[in-house]
Enzyme design. Sequence first.
Site, short mmCIF file in Angstrom:
data_model
loop_
_atom_site.label_atom_id
_atom_site.label_comp_id
_atom_site.label_asym_id
_atom_site.label_seq_id
_atom_site.Cartn_x
_atom_site.Cartn_y
_atom_site.Cartn_z
N TRP A 256 -2.94 -2.66 -1.50
CA TRP A 256 -2.49 -4.02 -1.80
C TRP A 256 -3.24 -4.91 -0.81
O TRP A 256 -2.98 -4.84 0.40
CB TRP A 256 -0.98 -4.11 -1.62
CG TRP A 256 -0.37 -5.39 -2.07
CD1 TRP A 256 -0.04 -5.74 -3.34
CD2 TRP A 256 0.06 -6.48 -1.24
NE1 TRP A 256 0.54 -6.97 -3.36
CE2 TRP A 256 0.61 -7.46 -2.09
CE3 TRP A 256 0.01 -6.73 0.14
CZ2 TRP A 256 1.12 -8.66 -1.61
CZ3 TRP A 256 0.52 -7.93 0.62
CH2 TRP A 256 1.06 -8.88 -0.27
N LYS B 299 6.61 -4.17 -3.97
CA LYS B 299 8.04 -3.88 -3.93
C LYS B 299 8.56 -3.91 -2.50
O LYS B 299 9.63 -4.42 -2.22
CB LYS B 299 8.29 -2.51 -4.57
CG LYS B 299 9.76 -2.09 -4.59
CD LYS B 299 10.55 -2.99 -5.50
CE LYS B 299 12.03 -2.68 -5.49
NZ LYS B 299 12.82 -3.81 -6.05
N ASN C 222 -1.79 2.29 5.81
CA ASN C 222 -0.87 1.20 5.46
C ASN C 222 -0.62 0.39 6.72
O ASN C 222 -0.46 0.98 7.80
CB ASN C 222 0.49 1.73 4.98
CG ASN C 222 0.42 2.34 3.61
OD1 ASN C 222 -0.63 2.35 2.99
ND2 ASN C 222 1.55 2.84 3.14
N GLY C 223 -0.52 -0.93 6.60
CA GLY C 223 -0.24 -1.76 7.78
C GLY C 223 -1.43 -2.65 8.08
O GLY C 223 -2.32 -2.82 7.24
N HIS D 248 18.64 -37.04 -5.49
CA HIS D 248 17.88 -37.40 -4.29
C HIS D 248 16.39 -37.11 -4.43
O HIS D 248 15.68 -37.03 -3.43
CB HIS D 248 18.46 -36.67 -3.08
CG HIS D 248 19.89 -37.03 -2.80
ND1 HIS D 248 20.27 -38.27 -2.36
CD2 HIS D 248 21.03 -36.33 -2.98
CE1 HIS D 248 21.59 -38.32 -2.24
NE2 HIS D 248 22.07 -37.15 -2.62
N CYS E 232 0.82 -1.21 0.00
CA CYS E 232 0.00 0.00 0.00
C CYS E 232 0.85 1.26 0.00
O CYS E 232 1.96 1.28 0.53
CB CYS E 232 -0.86 0.03 1.25
SG CYS E 232 -1.91 -1.40 1.43
N ARG F 113 5.36 -0.03 -6.17
CA ARG F 113 5.33 -0.80 -4.93
C ARG F 113 4.36 -1.98 -5.01
O ARG F 113 4.42 -2.88 -4.18
CB ARG F 113 4.90 0.09 -3.76
CG ARG F 113 5.92 1.16 -3.43
CD ARG F 113 5.30 2.23 -2.55
NE ARG F 113 4.94 1.70 -1.25
CZ ARG F 113 5.65 1.88 -0.15
NH1 ARG F 113 6.76 2.56 -0.20
NH2 ARG F 113 5.26 1.38 0.99
N LYS G 122 13.58 -14.94 -9.89
CA LYS G 122 13.31 -13.91 -10.92
C LYS G 122 12.32 -14.45 -11.94
O LYS G 122 11.37 -13.79 -12.30
CB LYS G 122 14.59 -13.48 -11.65
CG LYS G 122 15.58 -12.67 -10.89
CD LYS G 122 15.16 -11.22 -10.64
CE LYS G 122 14.43 -11.11 -9.33
NZ LYS G 122 15.17 -10.85 -8.16
N GLU H 217 18.27 -17.45 -7.05
CA GLU H 217 17.87 -16.09 -7.46
C GLU H 217 17.33 -16.11 -8.90
O GLU H 217 16.33 -15.44 -9.20
CB GLU H 217 19.08 -15.15 -7.32
CG GLU H 217 18.88 -13.73 -7.78
CD GLU H 217 17.75 -12.98 -7.07
OE1 GLU H 217 17.19 -13.48 -6.09
OE2 GLU H 217 17.41 -11.89 -7.56
N GLU I 271 8.77 -14.89 -10.42
CA GLU I 271 8.16 -13.60 -10.05
C GLU I 271 7.52 -12.88 -11.24
O GLU I 271 6.42 -12.36 -11.13
CB GLU I 271 9.26 -12.66 -9.54
CG GLU I 271 9.29 -12.43 -8.08
CD GLU I 271 10.32 -11.39 -7.71
OE1 GLU I 271 9.98 -10.54 -6.90
OE2 GLU I 271 11.47 -11.40 -8.22
C1 AGP Z 1 12.88 -9.65 -5.15
O1 AGP Z 1 12.83 -9.75 -6.53
C2 AGP Z 1 11.60 -9.68 -4.48
N1 AGP Z 1 10.66 -8.79 -5.01
C3 AGP Z 1 11.56 -9.87 -2.98
O2 AGP Z 1 11.94 -11.19 -2.76
C4 AGP Z 1 12.42 -8.94 -2.08
O3 AGP Z 1 13.77 -9.21 -2.29
C5 AGP Z 1 12.03 -9.17 -0.61
O4 AGP Z 1 10.70 -8.81 -0.44
C6 AGP Z 1 12.90 -8.42 0.35
O5 AGP Z 1 12.83 -7.04 0.15
P1 AGP Z 1 13.90 -6.07 0.79
O6 AGP Z 1 15.22 -6.36 0.17
O7 AGP Z 1 13.39 -4.69 0.46
O8 AGP Z 1 13.91 -6.34 2.25
#
Ligand code: AGP
Length: 609
Positions: free
Chosen positions: A74, A604, A99-100, A505, A2, A27, A486, A482, A489
């Site tokens: 969000w 974000k 927010n929260g 395994h 949010c 975000r 990516k 990673e 996501e």
């Molecule tokens: C990364 O591509 C993600 N969107 C997500 O995993 C992110 O790295 C995670 O939410 C942590 O965020 P931060 O680094 O702002 O703490």
Amino acid sequence: MCGIVGGIAERNVVPVLLEGLRRLEYRGYDSAGLAVIDGKNIRRKREVGKVQGLDDLIKADPMSGSIGIAHTRWATHGKPSTTNAHPHVSRNRVAVVHNGIIENHEDLRNAQKQLGYEFTSETDTEVIVHEIDHALETADGLLNAVKQTVKKLEGAYALGIISTANPNLLIACRKGSPLVIGVGIGEYFIASDVAALLPVTQRFIFLEDGDIAALQIDQLVIYDAEDNIVQRPIKESQLKADAVDKGNFRHYMLKEIYEQPFAISQTLEGHFINHRLQENSFGHNAGEIFDQVKSVQILACGTSYHAGLVARYWFERLARVPCDIEVASEFRYRHPVLAPGTLVITISQSGETADTLAALQEAKKQGAKYAVAICNVPESSLVRESDLALMTRAGPEIGVASTKAFTTQLATLMMLVIAIGRRFHLPNALEEKITSELFALPGKIEKVLELDGQVSELAEQFAEKEHALFLGRGTHYPIAMEGALKLKEISYIHAEAYPAGELKHGPLALIDADMPVITVAPNNSLLEKLKSNMQEVSARGGQLIVFMDETLVPAQDGNVQYIKVPQIENEVAPIVFTIPLQLLAYHVAVLKGTDVDQPRNLAKSVTVE
Ligand code: AGP
């Protein structure tokens, strides 16, 4: 996650609020809304989907006002819908953006129903606005009504509040969720992120936990958690309004991938003299903190966690520093035991990730003496709550999929490995070698970026796939993780990463001609082992795609494609091998037509648990 924007000014604030919402789009959100005070009424518009939809609504039925609040939501409590979108309004008297998460919303809701309040949404937020409205019955004005209300709220919040009861007053509250005040000339604004307000001001006040701010056109008063009037410093932001532009790139993510050589040079800048790391460049107390380290505990989430996983190999293998790492959301509830002398290192792009902040607090509760943050946002909560902050200088990262933040985190972690490793068993010669490798990185990454065309062609094979496996060994296992993160996501392809030795395994059962297996194959001591693992895949008809050090000679058997990555020295190779995996995910997502910068369901900055 949010986003909040609000403002009080002589002028009509609606265009400022809409532009602010647009700047918070990165975000992640699913609906947007805006409310202003117009004479004796609150006027509000809300829309599911993009901010542009809200803008269109306002164009069709214009509204204006010199005081207003706006929000991108969000969904947490209640699905994305117009009625769940903020601002929430009570009896045409109070409007709130939040927010929260309010944890005791059910109790409050039951009590308010008894008082005759009708609920129009499924959100936890609606209880806040009714509670303020109810408090206005007896309290002396909006400010006091808000002060009474926040005492009853359990959980985390950043709030923007307006009311027809005091039409020239904007209230901002912060507890657990970030909120800044933008100081203009004869006007004030509020936002959950400075980026929202850069077109109107560069001067910001960062509210602290428990603060309540009362903003009028010509006056700002801040009360702390104990209700004392306090002065918070005004900080000048170095960010320019165009720092969050896409430039000539189609997506922020691509721009950010291409910014990595510069971002890494910026991150290294000022930390070395004659190629020798100056640890006091991290802060006057850095040496004192590092002197007391007996072991390291890393805490982070998502991509930042992957950076920490690489660092664990570096700490232990290069410098023999005992190092543990845990996902922050698990650590915070595990009642962990921290040995004396454990240095806590948190890693976060945003510095506002709720789980990482809570894990830091848990570590402190368990007796951690010092905490170091690796972070990209200087004004963030994580930086403020740590004893030492090592800043990644990646610049604003807008794409939800983290790219340049990750590689700059790795560069920063390597500097930390050197600084702490000197006190353990990092040999001088190895320190010098790593330092040269760090300085060579921007040039190496420029070269890897030249693979873009090849990777883009490769991506065509993925557009129809539903699953993919990523393999790596040693420091390249987290890089495979990673790469998989990516891909899933932004392209929504299910992707899993395995340490290549683990294949036999279980996961080997998944291998067939339809399963792409992406392998990260640098030229290092584990290469021969990795080759055997690749053969296990080939022998079962799997489709191997190998990102391979250019010095190696590719084997020609089986269904294998090779992409040659420019030669790189071992220690920093994980940073370089990350780049083609970022490009692969990007091109697959573009081919699939997904929303690359704002993938579905994601945010974000994850400021709720
Ligand atoms: C990364 O591509 C993600 N969107 C997500 O995993 C992110 O790295 C995670 O939410 C942590 O965020 P931060 O680094 O702002 O703490």
